[in-house]
Design a protein around this motif. Structure first.
Motif, PDB file in Angstrom:
ATOM      1  N   GLN A 282       0.662  -1.113   0.001  1.00 24.52           N
ATOM      2  CA  GLN A 282      -0.052   0.123  -0.013  1.00 24.52           C
ATOM      3  C   GLN A 282       0.804   1.188   0.005  1.00 24.52           C
ATOM      4  O   GLN A 282       0.331   2.341   0.124  1.00 24.52           O
ATOM      5  N   ARG A 283       2.160   1.160  -0.031  1.00 31.12           N
ATOM      6  CA  ARG A 283       3.262   2.227  -0.093  1.00 31.12           C
ATOM      7  C   ARG A 283       2.834   2.965   1.112  1.00 31.12           C
ATOM      8  O   ARG A 283       3.184   4.467   1.082  1.00 31.12           O
ATOM      9  N   ARG A 284       2.646   2.338   2.323  1.00 25.91           N
ATOM     10  CA  ARG A 284       2.438   3.401   3.486  1.00 25.91           C
ATOM     11  C   ARG A 284       3.815   3.373   4.255  1.00 25.91           C
ATOM     12  O   ARG A 284       4.045   2.556   5.129  1.00 25.91           O
ATOM     13  N   THR A 285       4.919   4.173   3.826  1.00 23.77           N
ATOM     14  CA  THR A 285       6.038   4.190   4.298  1.00 23.77           C
ATOM     15  C   THR A 285       6.178   4.537   5.777  1.00 23.77           C
ATOM     16  O   THR A 285       6.882   3.722   6.578  1.00 23.77           O
ATOM     17  N   ALA A 286       5.479   5.349   6.249  1.00 19.78           N
ATOM     18  CA  ALA A 286       5.350   5.705   7.811  1.00 19.78           C
ATOM     19  C   ALA A 286       5.032   4.355   8.397  1.00 19.78           C
ATOM     20  O   ALA A 286       5.535   4.395   9.570  1.00 19.78           O
ATOM     21  N   THR A 287       3.995   3.851   8.111  1.00 23.69           N
ATOM     22  CA  THR A 287       3.484   2.917   8.822  1.00 23.69           C
ATOM     23  C   THR A 287       4.486   1.577   8.788  1.00 23.69           C
ATOM     24  O   THR A 287       4.633   0.994   9.820  1.00 23.69           O
TER      25      THR A 287
END
Length: 300
Positions: A282-287
């Motif tokens: 999902q390209r949720r880098t911070a997560t």
């Protein structure tokens, strides 16, 4: 023989009306009719109060909160409404199989001095189809006791086991009401409050009964509160705080093995690790960074 009082089934609700109705029907379909259902509705869906009136069953009590309380305060309200010696906190998207009440009442009669009764559970998906998930397989294979007959567990070994990996299914549990009323759910926790309550009960020297008969269906789906917070990584911050506090508390209590299990919180780290691929997709880098932080956090 111990006479078992009517089983109180408390149902704190917020969400899908169809799933709520299915949960209620599963109560109505019990082979043992000695139960009392209380639904505490934290939502505002239209037609729900009218549907309960249409049931025409005096054992079913429906209450709608004037204001949204949120999950933990609604749990606490349900506990306050318990009238019997034992109760179950049924999830509004879960299902009782027909023999649930009969099985629980038999377990209470057999081991009346226990505080927690965990029956056998089948996991289902959004559509009610039996489901096999990684999390449930880990629970079954690594942490839950292998029981072909009723077992009674207690003490530091049980606490260490549950803090290593919580294999219990909260909505399926039958609780002794006096203890839960005394301890209650912690208002500062939202997704791990069940484990906090259980560990405190075990710390007080109470017993847990494992009943192998499968009489409950636990629904896992992406819309649940715990799943949503897990995907975002939010639940793990709460969990780390709880485990560290619990480790310190159990050291003071003289249970070093359980304290170490709390500080290591290995199953929580593994759970966080299993969510990393999805967050990457999902390209949720911070997560991803947050999840890896929980996986790699050092344990004393």
């Amino acid at each position: 023989m111990t006479v078992v009082e009517t089983l109180d089934i408390m149902l704190p609700h917020y969400g899908d009306t169809g799933l709520l109705q299915a949960a209620v029907r599963s109560v109505l379909d019990q082979t043992d009719k000695d139960w009392r259902l209380t639904v505490v509705d934290d939502g505002r869906e239209e037609g729900v109060p009218e549907w309960f009136v249409s049931l025409g069953d005096s054992r079913v009590r429906y209450l709608r909160n004037e204001q949204n309380l949120g999950i933990t305060k609604n749990f606490r309200k349900c506990v306050g409404l318990v009238e019997s010696t034992h109760f179950t906190m049924l999830g509004s998207d879960d299902l009782l199989l027909p023999e649930y009440v009969a099985t629980i009442r038999a377990a209470v009669a057999a081991v009346p001095d226990a505080a927690i009764y965990q029956p056998g559970v089948q996991v289902i998906d959004e559509n009610g189809t039996p489901s096999v998930t990684l999390a449930d397989q880990v629970k079954k294979r690594l942490y839950s006791p292998r029981a072909t007959e009723r077992r009674v567990l207690s003490g530091e070994p049980l606490a260490a086991n549950l803090l290593g990996g919580n294999w219990l299914y909260f909505p399926s549990i039958c609780w002794r009401a006096d203890l839960v009323k005394e301890i209650d759910f912690r208002e500062d926790l939202s997704v791990i409050q069940d484990l906090a309550l259980i560990i405190e009960i075990v710390r007080r020297g109470e017993k847990l009964v494992v009943e192998p008969a499968t009489v409950f269906q636990y629904r896992r789906h992406s819309a649940s509160l715990s799943s949503g917070e897990a995907v975002s990584g939010a639940r793990f911050g709460e969990a780390v705080r709880f485990f560290n506090e619990t480790g310190a508390m159990l050291d003071r209590h003289g249970w070093p093995k359980a304290a170490r299990a709390a500080r290591r919180h290995l199953s929580m780290r593994l759970h966080a690790l299993t969510l990393v691929p999805g967050a990457l997709l999902q390209r949720r880098t911070a997560t991803v960074r947050k999840l890896l932080g929980y996986v790699l956090t050092s344990s004393p």
